[in-house]
Design an enzyme around this catalytic site. Sequence first.
Site, short mmCIF file in Angstrom:
data_model
loop_
_atom_site.label_atom_id
_atom_site.label_comp_id
_atom_site.label_asym_id
_atom_site.label_seq_id
_atom_site.Cartn_x
_atom_site.Cartn_y
_atom_site.Cartn_z
N SER A 142 -9.66 2.02 3.01
CA SER A 142 -8.74 2.82 2.24
C SER A 142 -7.75 1.97 1.44
O SER A 142 -7.04 2.52 0.60
CB SER A 142 -8.00 3.78 3.14
OG SER A 142 -7.23 3.09 4.09
N SER A 174 -10.07 -0.61 7.01
CA SER A 174 -9.49 -0.39 5.69
C SER A 174 -8.83 -1.58 5.03
O SER A 174 -8.41 -1.46 3.88
CB SER A 174 -8.47 0.76 5.76
OG SER A 174 -9.14 1.95 6.05
N LYS A 212 0.86 -1.19 0.00
CA LYS A 212 0.00 0.00 0.00
C LYS A 212 0.89 1.24 0.00
O LYS A 212 2.00 1.23 0.58
CB LYS A 212 -0.88 -0.04 1.25
CG LYS A 212 -1.96 1.03 1.32
CD LYS A 212 -2.88 0.76 2.52
CE LYS A 212 -3.94 1.85 2.66
NZ LYS A 212 -4.81 1.60 3.83
#
Lengths: 471, 468
Positions: A150, A174, A75
Amino acid sequence: MSDMQTLHEGLTRGRYSAVELTRAHYSAIERRNPALNAVVLTTYDIALAAADACDKRLAAGCSLGPLDGIPMLLKDNICTQGVATGCCSRMLEGHLPLYDATAWQLLRSCGAVLLGKANMDEFAMGSTGETSSHGPARNPRAPKHSPGGSSSGSAAAVAAGLVPYSLGSDTGGSIRQPAAWCGVVGFKPGYASVSRWGLVAHASSLDQIGPITTCVADAALVYDAIAHPDDFDATCRGQCRPAHPALRLPLGPRRVGVIRQLWDAADSSLRPALDRALANFAGVGVDVVDIDLPTARHALLAYYIIACAEAASNLARYDGLRYGLRADTPTQSRSEGFGGEVKRRILLGNYLLGAEHYEEYYARAHNLRRQLSADFADAFAHCDALLAPAAPGSAPLLGEHKPTYLHDLCTAPASLAGLPAISVPCGVDAAGLPVGLQLIGPSRGEAALLNLAWHAESAFGQTPRMVTHYD
Amino acid sequence: MTKTIIAGLETHVELLTQSKIFCACANRFGGEPNSRCCPVCTGQPGALPRLNRQVVRHAVLAGLATGCTVNPLSHMDRKHYSYPDLPKGYQITQHKQPLCKNGHIDLDSGKRIRIARIHIEEDAGKSLHRNGVRYIDYNRAGVPLIELVSEPDFATADEVCEYLEKLQSLVRYLGISDGKMQEGSLRCDVNISLRGEDGLPGPRTEIKNLNSFGHIRRAMAHEAARQLALAQSGQSVAQETRRYDEKTGVTHAMRGKEAGHDYRYLREPNLPTIAISADDVETLRRQLPELPWQKSRRYIQVMGLPAKDAWNLARHRSIAEYFDAAALGMAEPRIVANLILGPLFSSLKAQEQRENFAPLTRPEQLRELAQMQANKKISAQQAREALGQMLSGGQPAAAFVQCAQAISPAELEALCRRAIADQCDAANDYRAGKKNALQAIIGAVMRQSAGRADARQAAQIIKDLLKT
């Protein structure tokens, strides 16, 4: 066999080299990412170098570890030294960290092949991927729909078969929620299991790094590789015991508690899939009971108060003076560098921490959090795991621009209590959109939780094997 | 209308540890700008603090030495404000639960200055202004500090300076700081107000940028006068922070600093609770040396030294320990004290040498010399001269003292009679009532005896002779 085990087998048996594997995955990204927007930066050179090193190990007759030579994504909020880590924000566009995140160092030392950085909501603030400065990723199962957030790109990439696993981060849901919406597995380890050194902070008492994979077995493999104590993170304890070796142990008598407050909050279109999952549990001999967790109803509110307050604090450092976007003044840098949602949360967080309102909001949220943890502990006195939907609904259409905070309703409680929690695909809703079942375990109970999740996954029979380019 | 001053002190002390408080960067003074920083102390994205336990140890020692209660549990808090030298946008400090509380430092007058709390925190970076550009050096960011907050117990600048001198002495004794105001390792902000007609303290101002005892005296005098003038003309004193300007000797309101800034305190989530057990405390307590004021009291009460001499010996640990070693077993430790305070101190050219006291003459050698004086084998004057020579080479007394040359009582009396005869003017003045005239006669005896005579004995003999 899991996807990672398949690849491991292929490498070990010489069906393909690590470099070939890397090339194939990279080509897939080149072909499919323009439509998916899951990957915001590719690191092909780094990947080839790592793959080459793996091939040399193979040639030398070394036995490979389970992660060696296997391509993956990180990420965009996980620091990679000398490689842009922008948190999908204009504020940190092109930012080159001076050091590597511990979780990444651990994976790299296992031979992980980093193919790139995955799309995300800006500074991990969002639940649909739409606050990203790169534009949202798309849900590979339903391209007009959100992949969740997210960790939007991390989930979308795995669901599309671009990589067998990625690392995401979870503050209020997330990892679990995007995994559920994309129909893959997302695991948030218990707070303090995985080092946060190098994870760009959103809310320090809530953030955790975790794997997104196509199956529970692979999640256990990655978790075991990253859950170690770290001198650089004073809160990190590492794992209690490795999960993968215990994964396939027989279940024995187990009881799971369905958190009524969260279960009943789910959309009716999710019911059939969720109820079928419960039935499957019962079918493998697990005792399914109802659990009342009244504080869970207010968890979302407490979560947003605490998360916004900590986020406002953690983002105070972005003034353009030492790194990041630099305008004429710090105020201007922040105005230009942050997107609307980030600004909203900073303003809200500072308001809540102000002396005038601290007692009214933050102090009470803190008390509710303590109460919730106590209530969870009571529940775990007579349940091995607790169940809830991973999200109250399925993936919304992109561009709907409706308030998104409610998407975290089911995931926020385990975040506040710092408990390990995993989302396992359990079918689709009426519109054919993926649905995930969330299993929550007691503190330090990751191994037992993953064991249960593995059996659940087998019982649900839902694990998709995305057709990938390496077959 | 006179008003009494009410003042309190916030003192920051930079701690001597190998590393900074939250990272492994070296904790040292000076150096090229930004040569000692890392992701942690420059607040890079994703960096986390980790607590240096030496800092806790040093702070607890300071607390125990000032009679504080050590909190068994304490934690760190974030104090938010925006300033270029504060890399994270917040300082990690202790707000709610400090490490130590409720201590004191007693002044020589017996007055007790209460210390409300001692807590640990990190220092900020430093701004440098050059050619209209501001540069920031982060070498100092993350340097460990203890902050000691006193109650508003001070009434005069003298009391403030005495407290600071004792505190400075203490932190050096404990080896936890070099306590140098000029270098900024000991910093002091004074909160000052005047007592109103109703007996309550008026609005207080905080004075910053006080780098020496002189600055403190001048600033306090100026500020008290300023507040008095305002009160007399019927105006109110604004509660604010003011900066002392050393060039002009006045204080100016600091721009951009509002009273009651909201720091939005938040408990630091990245650092666990600091737990200190009773055993830890006892272990540290056993590590406390005899403290400067304890030594001073012992010198006064047990050794009979005058208060000023006692403090001058006790103030610096190296001197005190030298004195303790030299005076060991002596019936008249005053002799050793005088030798140190006199010729030894004079031989030290710089203040530096007093703080890092390491004369070539060993304590045993000094004691040997003092014993000779005590046994009347040599006079005080001879001892002083011998010491002056011993110090340059570190040799024992015997090399410089000819003991056989002590004067017999008969010889001494003869010298005194002769001196009285020679100094007849002085003798007449003395008989007429001018006591000081005695000195001239004693001086003559000393000269004639080439310093071998004992001045006190000579004085007694001369006085007796002049009575007749």
